[in-house]
Design an enzyme around this catalytic site. Structure first.
Site, PDB file in Angstrom:
ATOM      1  N   ASP A  31       0.061  -5.492  -6.506  1.00 56.11           N
ATOM      2  CA  ASP A  31      -1.265  -6.126  -6.601  1.00 56.11           C
ATOM      3  C   ASP A  31      -2.381  -5.109  -6.818  1.00 56.11           C
ATOM      4  OD1 ASP A  31      -0.672  -5.144  -3.961  1.00 56.11           O
ATOM      5  OD2 ASP A  31      -2.387  -6.246  -3.174  1.00 56.11           O
ATOM      6  N   LYS A 144      -2.744 -11.811   0.378  1.00 56.88           N
ATOM      7  CA  LYS A 144      -2.927 -10.533   1.059  1.00 56.88           C
ATOM      8  C   LYS A 144      -4.389 -10.128   1.051  1.00 56.88           C
ATOM      9  CE  LYS A 144      -3.108  -6.516  -0.154  1.00 56.88           C
ATOM     10  NZ  LYS A 144      -3.041  -5.226  -0.844  1.00 56.88           N
ATOM     11  N   GLU A 185      -3.545  -7.355   6.847  1.00 58.11           N
ATOM     12  CA  GLU A 185      -3.308  -5.924   6.588  1.00 58.11           C
ATOM     13  C   GLU A 185      -4.471  -5.059   7.094  1.00 58.11           C
ATOM     14  OE1 GLU A 185      -2.566  -4.870   2.468  1.00 58.11           O
ATOM     15  OE2 GLU A 185      -2.425  -2.758   2.931  1.00 58.11           O
ATOM     16  N   GLU A 187      -5.128  -1.559   7.496  1.00 56.32           N
ATOM     17  CA  GLU A 187      -4.545  -0.238   7.221  1.00 56.32           C
ATOM     18  C   GLU A 187      -5.370   0.874   7.872  1.00 56.32           C
ATOM     19  OE1 GLU A 187      -4.314   1.189   3.133  1.00 56.32           O
ATOM     20  OE2 GLU A 187      -3.188   2.950   3.793  1.00 56.32           O
ATOM     21  N   LYS A 227       0.874  -6.666   7.979  1.00 57.26           N
ATOM     22  CA  LYS A 227       1.174  -5.502   7.131  1.00 57.26           C
ATOM     23  C   LYS A 227       0.418  -4.287   7.674  1.00 57.26           C
ATOM     24  CE  LYS A 227       0.995  -3.881   2.333  1.00 57.26           C
ATOM     25  NZ  LYS A 227       1.202  -4.236   0.930  1.00 57.26           N
ATOM     26  N   SER A 298       6.521  -3.641   2.612  1.00 55.85           N
ATOM     27  CA  SER A 298       5.650  -4.252   1.602  1.00 55.85           C
ATOM     28  C   SER A 298       5.033  -3.071   0.864  1.00 55.85           C
ATOM     29  CB  SER A 298       4.570  -5.116   2.263  1.00 55.85           C
ATOM     30  OG  SER A 298       3.678  -5.609   1.271  1.00 55.85           O
ATOM     31  N   TYR A 362     -10.375   3.035  -2.690  1.00 58.00           N
ATOM     32  CA  TYR A 362     -10.777   2.604  -4.022  1.00 58.00           C
ATOM     33  C   TYR A 362     -12.121   1.889  -4.069  1.00 58.00           C
ATOM     34  CZ  TYR A 362      -5.901   3.627  -4.133  1.00 58.00           C
ATOM     35  OH  TYR A 362      -4.708   4.217  -3.909  1.00 58.00           O
TER      36      TYR A 362
HETATM   37  C1  5MM Z   1      -2.249   0.139   1.146  1.00 63.14           C
HETATM   38  O1  5MM Z   1      -2.057  -0.396  -0.120  1.00 63.14           O
HETATM   39  C2  5MM Z   1      -1.164  -1.499  -0.205  1.00 63.14           C
HETATM   40  C3  5MM Z   1       0.265  -1.053  -0.035  1.00 63.14           C
HETATM   41  O2  5MM Z   1       0.527  -0.052  -0.977  1.00 63.14           O
HETATM   42  P1  5MM Z   1       1.223   1.326  -0.541  1.00 63.14           P
HETATM   43  O3  5MM Z   1       2.612   0.953  -0.111  1.00 63.14           O
HETATM   44  O4  5MM Z   1       1.175   2.125  -1.816  1.00 63.14           O
HETATM   45  O5  5MM Z   1       0.418   1.953   0.565  1.00 63.14           O
HETATM   46  C4  5MM Z   1      -1.351  -2.154  -1.579  1.00 63.14           C
HETATM   47  O6  5MM Z   1      -0.823  -3.454  -1.572  1.00 63.14           O
HETATM   48  C5  5MM Z   1      -2.806  -2.191  -1.962  1.00 63.14           C
HETATM   49  O7  5MM Z   1      -3.493  -3.008  -1.077  1.00 63.14           O
HETATM   50  C6  5MM Z   1      -2.860  -2.689  -3.412  1.00 63.14           C
HETATM   51  O8  5MM Z   1      -2.367  -1.670  -4.226  1.00 63.14           O
HETATM   52  C7  5MM Z   1      -4.235  -3.112  -3.854  1.00 63.14           C
HETATM   53  O9  5MM Z   1      -5.087  -2.009  -3.737  1.00 63.14           O
HETATM   54  P2  5MM Z   1      -6.544  -2.077  -4.344  1.00 63.14           P
HETATM   55  O10 5MM Z   1      -7.169  -0.854  -3.764  1.00 63.14           O
HETATM   56  O11 5MM Z   1      -6.422  -2.004  -5.822  1.00 63.14           O
HETATM   57  O12 5MM Z   1      -7.201  -3.276  -3.856  1.00 63.14           O
END
Ligand code: 5MM
Length: 362
Positions: A31, A144, A185, A187, A227, A298, A362
């Site tokens: 995504d 998500k 999520e 993070e 997540k 994920s 980002y």
């Molecule tokens: C933390 O990013 C998500 C999981 O990816 P990783 O396994 O590479 O850490 C990922 O789903 C992220 O949310 C998407 O790439 C969308 O990111 P953006 O920054 O484009 O919204």
């Protein structure tokens, strides 16, 4: 009149969530927004234009049928949901045919929180109900929304913890009212030189706040997935920890904060190399402690880095790149069952390069 989910709505949500994580299956996070996929394409010298994004996502979605044994859901970016392959077939139909749940990223990215040290919240609540209703009609099963927290001497602040927990809960409640399973999520970025213990402490605080907010918003936990980041030391921490130490810190944090009603923890890879992400997941599932939820993946970067390298934007490399995806997906399914061993990688293409991107928001 009060609004509640009906028993039928609850049943549908719980079934979707359970289906995604059943028997070691995990999620392919494909995504990336257009800016983010551009950063991925830069690493292989591919121009970030819609046609190349379509070609690449066609490669991922049309992978061999057997991918369904390892992947229970794929998260798409809005553009991909409506794209077609060269023969005119909707990419999402490949997922439907394989019994893979269709997910959609519904957040609209991060924005700064005034008065904090570069902390953020995530936007996208306006019109979310209408968007979710449309996505449901267009075949989406889950969604998500990513929030980002940072570890420094003075962060995450209580404001960032509370605000992000609340926005995640509000998003989750809107999704559920529209028949969509929300992936929550929060993070915590791996940037910094903090220890494993510090990451555990912060993860416990952040995840506990999320479950308080989800409870306050009457979110039906059985119809959600979490997540989180794994608990790891900061990227610049001089102390190195074993997969078993990472596993125990991660499990301790989750066991203290995540209710057993929630069916699946689907970790993000957070810039770990492909092999570390798989090894850590395996150690988590091999640990001898009670684990009331599925613990699976994920992954975005940790499932796609070697696929991108194999593809390099060339049509002649599509079949080879799809084999790489199948292999990584299978390794992670085995890890989600605690049955992975590095010797299973063979001479294949597993990537042990760090995929860390500083301040990945980002
Ligand atoms: C933390 O990013 C998500 C999981 O990816 P990783 O396994 O590479 O850490 C990922 O789903 C992220 O949310 C998407 O790439 C969308 O990111 P953006 O920054 O484009 O919204």
């Amino acid at each position: 009149m009060s609004v509640h989910l009906s028993d039928a709505q609850k049943k549908e949500l719980a079934e979707i969530a359970k289906r995604i994580v059943r028997d070691g299956r995990g999620i392919l996070a494909a995504d990336e927004s257009s800016g983010t996929i551009g950063k991925r394409f830069d690493t292989i010298g591919v121009e970030n234009v819609e046609e190349n994004r379509r070609q690449y996502r066609s490669l991922l979605m049309s992978c061999d049928q057997s991918v369904k044994d390892s992947i229970g859901g794929v998260i798409l970016y809005h553009e991909t949901l409506y794209q077609k392959d060269d023969s005119g077939k909707l990419l999402r139909d490949f997922l439907k045919e394989r019994g893979i749940a269709v997910g959609i990223k519904v957040d609209k990215g991060v924005v700064k929180l005034m008065g904090t040290k570069d902390e953020t919240t995530t936007q996208g609540l306006d019109g979310l109900g209408e968007r979710c209703a449309q996505y449901k009609a267009d075949g989406c099963d889950f969604a998500k929304w990513r929030c980002v927290l940072k570890i420094t001497d003075s962060t995450p602040s209580q404001l960032a913890i509370d605000e992000n927990a609340n926005v995640l809960a509000r998003y989750a409640s809107i999704c559920q009212m529209n028949g969509i399973v929300p992936i929550v999520e929060p993070e915590i970025l791996p940037d910094g030189n903090h220890t494993l213990e510090k990451c555990q402490e912060v993860t416990e605080k952040v995840v506990a706040a999320c479950y308080k907010a989800l409870s306050d918003h009457h979110v039906y936990l059985e119809g959600t997935l979490l997540k989180p980041n794994m608990v790891t030391a900061g990227h610049d921490c001089p102390t190195k920890y074993t997969p078993e130490q990472v596993a125990m810190a991660t499990l301790t944090a989750l066991r203290r904060t995540v209710p057993p009603a929630m069916p699946g923890v689907t970790f993000l890879s957070g810039g770990q190399s492909e092999t570390s992400a798989t090894q850590h997941l395996n150690a988590i599932n091999a640990a001898d402690v009670l684990r009331p939820w599925a613990l699976t993946f994920s992954y975005g970067r940790a499932l796609q880095a070697s696929v991108l390298k194999a593809w390099k934007g060339k049509a002649g490399n599509v079949a080879a790149a799809q084999k790489v995806l199948l292999h990584r997906a299978k390794m992670n399914r085995l890890a989600a069952q605690g049955k992975y061993n590095t010797s299973m990688e063979g001479s294949g293409s597993a990537d042990n390069q760090s995929l860390h991107v500083a301040n990945h928001q980002y």
